[in-house]
Design a protein around this motif. Structure first.
Motif, PDB file in Angstrom:
ATOM      1  N   ASN A  70      -0.550   4.800  -0.700  1.00 32.41           N
ATOM      2  CA  ASN A  70      -1.154   5.371  -1.027  1.00 32.41           C
ATOM      3  C   ASN A  70      -1.863   5.121  -2.424  1.00 32.41           C
ATOM      4  OD1 ASN A  70      -1.280   6.798   2.128  1.00 32.41           O
ATOM      5  ND2 ASN A  70       0.969   7.529   0.578  1.00 32.41           N
ATOM      6  N   ASN A  71      -2.382   4.636  -3.406  1.00 31.19           N
ATOM      7  CA  ASN A  71      -2.941   4.291  -4.525  1.00 31.19           C
ATOM      8  C   ASN A  71      -2.031   5.146  -5.495  1.00 31.19           C
ATOM      9  OD1 ASN A  71      -4.974   3.494  -6.141  1.00 31.19           O
ATOM     10  ND2 ASN A  71      -5.683   5.750  -6.425  1.00 31.19           N
ATOM     11  N   GLY A  86      -0.415  -2.993  -9.782  1.00 28.36           N
ATOM     12  CA  GLY A  86      -1.752  -2.208  -9.078  1.00 28.36           C
ATOM     13  C   GLY A  86      -2.758  -2.491  -9.272  1.00 28.36           C
ATOM     14  N   ASP A 116       1.099  -0.861   0.313  1.00 22.61           N
ATOM     15  CA  ASP A 116       0.069   0.141  -0.504  1.00 22.61           C
ATOM     16  C   ASP A 116       0.966   1.264   0.093  1.00 22.61           C
ATOM     17  OD1 ASP A 116      -1.730   1.834   0.155  1.00 22.61           O
ATOM     18  OD2 ASP A 116      -2.484   1.536   2.170  1.00 22.61           O
ATOM     19  N   SER A 135       1.598   1.025  -5.915  1.00 19.89           N
ATOM     20  CA  SER A 135       0.716   0.324  -5.008  1.00 19.89           C
ATOM     21  C   SER A 135      -0.454  -0.459  -5.364  1.00 19.89           C
ATOM     22  CB  SER A 135       0.184   2.143  -4.544  1.00 19.89           C
ATOM     23  OG  SER A 135      -1.042   2.013  -3.950  1.00 19.89           O
ATOM     24  N   CYS A 136      -1.144  -0.926  -4.606  1.00 14.76           N
ATOM     25  CA  CYS A 136      -2.349  -1.774  -4.426  1.00 14.76           C
ATOM     26  C   CYS A 136      -3.506  -0.413  -4.478  1.00 14.76           C
ATOM     27  CB  CYS A 136      -2.368  -2.739  -2.987  1.00 14.76           C
ATOM     28  SG  CYS A 136      -2.582  -1.801  -1.816  1.00 14.76           S
ATOM     29  N   ILE A 137      -4.538  -0.772  -5.268  1.00 10.13           N
ATOM     30  CA  ILE A 137      -5.570   0.576  -4.685  1.00 10.13           C
ATOM     31  C   ILE A 137      -6.260   0.589  -3.523  1.00 10.13           C
ATOM     32  CG2 ILE A 137      -6.267  -0.510  -7.525  1.00 10.13           C
ATOM     33  CD1 ILE A 137      -9.008  -2.107  -6.673  1.00 10.13           C
ATOM     34  N   PRO A 138      -7.056   0.979  -3.710  1.00 12.39           N
ATOM     35  CA  PRO A 138      -7.494   1.501  -1.905  1.00 12.39           C
ATOM     36  C   PRO A 138      -8.641   0.468  -1.635  1.00 12.39           C
ATOM     37  CG  PRO A 138      -7.737   3.438  -3.476  1.00 12.39           C
ATOM     38  CD  PRO A 138      -7.940   1.729  -4.957  1.00 12.39           C
ATOM     39  N   ARG A 153      -6.839   5.515 -10.671  1.00  6.66           N
ATOM     40  CA  ARG A 153      -6.008   4.266 -11.950  1.00  6.66           C
ATOM     41  C   ARG A 153      -6.825   3.862 -12.803  1.00  6.66           C
ATOM     42  NH1 ARG A 153      -2.780   2.401  -7.520  1.00  6.66           N
ATOM     43  NH2 ARG A 153      -2.267   0.724  -8.563  1.00  6.66           N
ATOM     44  N   VAL A 170     -11.698   2.662 -10.326  1.00 11.18           N
ATOM     45  CA  VAL A 170     -10.602   2.978  -9.429  1.00 11.18           C
ATOM     46  C   VAL A 170     -10.193   4.742  -9.457  1.00 11.18           C
ATOM     47  CG1 VAL A 170      -8.431   2.056  -8.638  1.00 11.18           C
ATOM     48  CG2 VAL A 170      -9.902   0.647  -9.179  1.00 11.18           C
ATOM     49  N   LYS A 180       0.606   5.374  -8.637  1.00  5.41           N
ATOM     50  CA  LYS A 180      -0.043   4.407  -9.987  1.00  5.41           C
ATOM     51  C   LYS A 180       1.747   3.061 -10.254  1.00  5.41           C
ATOM     52  CE  LYS A 180      -2.630   7.691 -12.969  1.00  5.41           C
ATOM     53  NZ  LYS A 180      -2.850   8.879 -13.459  1.00  5.41           N
TER      54      LYS A 180
END
Length: 134
Positions: free
Chosen positions: A39-40, A91, A37, A45-48, A74, A71, A42
């Motif tokens: 903070n989203n 992501g 994670d 990061s993983c998605i929120p 994204r 998303v 691109k």
């Protein structure tokens, strides 16, 4: 009227990657691996966390995939096969049969086939499928 079905993705965050488990109506479907994670941001990061409607997306190169189109900030987020989040994901979410480390797992193709069979079955009935990430 179409029914709504929700797959639940419960996550555990690590410095090297995000691991999770997808269940449907209380039944274990597969584990998942994602990027850590961050903070989203691109591609790294993983998605929120949140609830996402899954949609069928067709690619020239990859054929039909399960897409997560809405998303925040994204695009092109998919559920696709990968056994190592850092090397293979930007992501997206990858289903795996077993977890071997943070953001790492095994037999992703097999896990994806199982997940796709379930999601496509629901879609074929004309139903909507959501992914709830928490």
């Amino acid at each position: 009227m179409s029914n709504k079905h929700t797959l639940k993705l419960l996550r555990k965050y690590g410095a090297e990657g995000t691991n999770g488990t997808i269940t449907f109506e209380g039944e274990h479907i597969c584990h998942t691996i994602e990027l850590p994670d961050r903070n989203n941001i691109k591609r790294i990061s993983c998605i929120p966390i949140g609830q996402y409607k899954l949609e069928k997306i067709r690619y020239q190169r990859h054929g039909e995939q399960i897409g997560i189109p809405h998303v925040l900030n994204r695009e092109g987020i998919l559920i696709h096969a990968a056994n190592n989040a850092k090397d293979e994901l930007l992501g997206c979410i990858a289903p795996v049969i077993s977890l071997t480390g943070e953001g790492q797992g095994t037999e992703s193709g097999k896990a994806l086939a199982k997940l796709k069979a379930l999601v496509y079955c629901l879609w074929d009935m004309g139903d909507e499928v959501y992914l709830s990430i928490r």
